[in-house]
Design a protein around this motif. Sequence first.
Motif, PDB file in Angstrom:
ATOM      1  N   UNK A 139      11.900   9.545   0.897  1.00  0.00           N
ATOM      2  CA  UNK A 139      12.095   8.204   1.427  1.00  0.00           C
ATOM      3  C   UNK A 139      11.093   7.897   2.536  1.00  0.00           C
ATOM      4  N   UNK A 140      10.679   6.631   2.605  1.00  0.00           N
ATOM      5  CA  UNK A 140       9.757   6.169   3.632  1.00  0.00           C
ATOM      6  C   UNK A 140      10.087   4.712   3.949  1.00  0.00           C
ATOM      7  N   UNK A 141       9.305   4.094   4.809  1.00  0.00           N
ATOM      8  CA  UNK A 141       9.533   2.686   5.144  1.00  0.00           C
ATOM      9  C   UNK A 141       9.310   1.813   3.914  1.00  0.00           C
ATOM     10  N   UNK A 142      10.160   0.814   3.766  1.00  0.00           N
ATOM     11  CA  UNK A 142      10.102  -0.034   2.580  1.00  0.00           C
ATOM     12  C   UNK A 142       8.775  -0.777   2.431  1.00  0.00           C
ATOM     13  N   UNK A 143       8.077  -1.039   3.538  1.00  0.00           N
ATOM     14  CA  UNK A 143       6.828  -1.795   3.471  1.00  0.00           C
ATOM     15  C   UNK A 143       5.632  -0.964   3.016  1.00  0.00           C
ATOM     16  N   UNK A 144       5.771   0.353   3.030  1.00  0.00           N
ATOM     17  CA  UNK A 144       4.612   1.190   2.682  1.00  0.00           C
ATOM     18  C   UNK A 144       4.844   2.032   1.432  1.00  0.00           C
ATOM     19  N   UNK A 145       6.032   1.938   0.843  1.00  0.00           N
ATOM     20  CA  UNK A 145       6.352   2.783  -0.310  1.00  0.00           C
ATOM     21  C   UNK A 145       5.426   2.525  -1.496  1.00  0.00           C
ATOM     22  N   UNK A 146       5.142   1.261  -1.782  1.00  0.00           N
ATOM     23  CA  UNK A 146       4.305   0.942  -2.941  1.00  0.00           C
ATOM     24  C   UNK A 146       2.891   1.509  -2.777  1.00  0.00           C
ATOM     25  N   UNK A 147       2.329   1.382  -1.582  1.00  0.00           N
ATOM     26  CA  UNK A 147       0.979   1.906  -1.356  1.00  0.00           C
ATOM     27  C   UNK A 147       0.976   3.430  -1.423  1.00  0.00           C
ATOM     28  N   UNK A 225      -8.039   8.552  -1.619  1.00  0.00           N
ATOM     29  CA  UNK A 225      -6.900   7.884  -2.259  1.00  0.00           C
ATOM     30  C   UNK A 225      -6.029   7.193  -1.223  1.00  0.00           C
ATOM     31  N   UNK A 226      -5.829   7.843  -0.084  1.00  0.00           N
ATOM     32  CA  UNK A 226      -5.034   7.229   0.984  1.00  0.00           C
ATOM     33  C   UNK A 226      -5.790   6.094   1.662  1.00  0.00           C
ATOM     34  N   UNK A 227      -7.071   6.314   1.938  1.00  0.00           N
ATOM     35  CA  UNK A 227      -7.857   5.295   2.626  1.00  0.00           C
ATOM     36  C   UNK A 227      -8.002   4.032   1.776  1.00  0.00           C
ATOM     37  N   UNK A 228      -8.037   4.192   0.458  1.00  0.00           N
ATOM     38  CA  UNK A 228      -8.106   3.027  -0.426  1.00  0.00           C
ATOM     39  C   UNK A 228      -6.862   2.155  -0.304  1.00  0.00           C
ATOM     40  N   UNK A 229      -5.766   2.765   0.156  1.00  0.00           N
ATOM     41  CA  UNK A 229      -4.512   2.029   0.337  1.00  0.00           C
ATOM     42  C   UNK A 229      -4.291   1.602   1.789  1.00  0.00           C
ATOM     43  N   UNK A 230      -5.273   1.871   2.654  1.00  0.00           N
ATOM     44  CA  UNK A 230      -5.159   1.447   4.044  1.00  0.00           C
ATOM     45  C   UNK A 230      -4.491   2.452   4.965  1.00  0.00           C
ATOM     46  N   UNK A 231      -4.196   3.659   4.450  1.00  0.00           N
ATOM     47  CA  UNK A 231      -3.625   4.696   5.292  1.00  0.00           C
ATOM     48  C   UNK A 231      -4.740   5.385   6.076  1.00  0.00           C
ATOM     49  N   UNK A 232      -4.385   6.020   7.193  1.00  0.00           N
ATOM     50  CA  UNK A 232      -5.360   6.645   8.073  1.00  0.00           C
ATOM     51  C   UNK A 232      -5.089   8.139   8.228  1.00  0.00           C
ATOM     52  N   UNK A 233      -6.144   8.923   8.165  1.00  0.00           N
ATOM     53  CA  UNK A 233      -6.062  10.365   8.427  1.00  0.00           C
ATOM     54  C   UNK A 233      -6.465  10.619   9.869  1.00  0.00           C
ATOM     55  N   UNK A 234      -5.581  11.226  10.653  1.00  0.00           N
ATOM     56  CA  UNK A 234      -5.955  11.588  12.012  1.00  0.00           C
ATOM     57  C   UNK A 234      -7.035  12.664  11.990  1.00  0.00           C
ATOM     58  N   UNK A 235      -7.023  13.489  10.966  1.00  0.00           N
ATOM     59  CA  UNK A 235      -8.061  14.509  10.849  1.00  0.00           C
ATOM     60  C   UNK A 235      -9.432  13.886  10.684  1.00  0.00           C
ATOM     61  N   UNK A 240      -8.121  16.203  14.309  1.00  0.00           N
ATOM     62  CA  UNK A 240      -6.954  17.029  14.612  1.00  0.00           C
ATOM     63  C   UNK A 240      -5.807  16.556  13.724  1.00  0.00           C
ATOM     64  N   UNK A 241      -4.769  17.388  13.588  1.00  0.00           N
ATOM     65  CA  UNK A 241      -3.600  17.036  12.787  1.00  0.00           C
ATOM     66  C   UNK A 241      -3.989  16.667  11.356  1.00  0.00           C
ATOM     67  N   UNK A 242      -4.705  17.581  10.706  1.00  0.00           N
ATOM     68  CA  UNK A 242      -5.179  17.336   9.345  1.00  0.00           C
ATOM     69  C   UNK A 242      -4.059  17.314   8.310  1.00  0.00           C
ATOM     70  N   UNK A 243      -2.861  17.708   8.689  1.00  0.00           N
ATOM     71  CA  UNK A 243      -1.728  17.637   7.754  1.00  0.00           C
ATOM     72  C   UNK A 243      -1.239  16.212   7.552  1.00  0.00           C
ATOM     73  N   UNK A 244      -1.611  15.292   8.432  1.00  0.00           N
ATOM     74  CA  UNK A 244      -0.924  14.028   8.656  1.00  0.00           C
ATOM     75  C   UNK A 244      -1.719  12.824   8.145  1.00  0.00           C
ATOM     76  N   UNK A 245      -1.033  11.937   7.426  1.00  0.00           N
ATOM     77  CA  UNK A 245      -1.610  10.644   7.037  1.00  0.00           C
ATOM     78  C   UNK A 245      -0.574   9.581   7.411  1.00  0.00           C
ATOM     79  N   UNK A 246      -1.040   8.437   7.940  1.00  0.00           N
ATOM     80  CA  UNK A 246      -0.099   7.426   8.431  1.00  0.00           C
ATOM     81  C   UNK A 246      -0.520   6.031   8.008  1.00  0.00           C
ATOM     82  N   UNK A 247       0.480   5.155   7.941  1.00  0.00           N
ATOM     83  CA  UNK A 247       0.266   3.819   7.388  1.00  0.00           C
ATOM     84  C   UNK A 247       0.481   2.709   8.399  1.00  0.00           C
ATOM     85  N   UNK A 248       0.278   2.981   9.665  1.00  0.00           N
ATOM     86  CA  UNK A 248       0.540   1.961  10.675  1.00  0.00           C
ATOM     87  C   UNK A 248      -0.403   0.772  10.578  1.00  0.00           C
TER      88      UNK A 248
END
Length: 250
Positions: A139-147, A225-235, A240-248
């Motif tokens: 489960x994730x936020x409803x606004x980012x699930x499709x991406x 694949x994530x960047x094409x959807x507008x998500x950001x890698x902190x790595x 740093x924090x290469x495990x993490x991708x976020x959709x803010x």
Amino acid sequence: MYIDRLKNAQRVLRASAGYRGAIDGKVGSKTLASAWRVRGVDALEEILGPLAPDRRVVLAAQVILDGAGFDVGVLDGFWGPQTDAAFLAWRGEAMPFRQADMAEKFGPAGSARCTAGVVRVPWRMVLAWDGAEQITEFKCHELVAASAQRAFDRIAAAYSPVQIRDLGLHLYGGCFNYRTKRGGTSLSTHAYGLAIDFDPARNRLKWGADRARLAQRDATPFWQAWEAEGWTSLGRARNFDWMHVQAVAL
């Protein structure tokens, strides 16, 4: 990826050159008008020669990034690896996303909306800390699930099951978790259901590209694949924090 690069150029123009059109990778009149407004592009065109519209747009974005202190390499209107790295660094630095901004956009942390979205995993995934427990969806936020779903599907098409395991993409580190940032007092993006972690053991918080597994070259299609959807890698943005991708940013 050509369209994705133009989309990124549009994001830069939106932030710094008054662009108000869609982020669609198309060089329309609004995109060109904002590119024409960037000071210094005309002088460079006199040196480079007449520029095609898409190249002018990229050059305008390069000029903005360079002026903000991000090294794009040669100012030539071609979006290469150095410009890509500069854009990712700019995106990470230029978008700190205050707690109030996230709450305004996504609603309160921990609300029902933060877990109303569902992503179905197209490969065999297990909990990173308990390999016996399989994850078929999360489960994730409803606004980012499709991406997120589109990114997962694109990743599944890019890698074989063996490659998925080698990269550690089968090791789920979590999404929604109402908690503060590690070592801080403000809420994590996980508290909004806006972040996903992969293989935490091999991509630890303070590890840089010299140690993190997902910093290696074969992980590039995963991040793209994530960047094409507008998500950001902190790595990729801050190393740093290469495990993490976020959709803010969505």
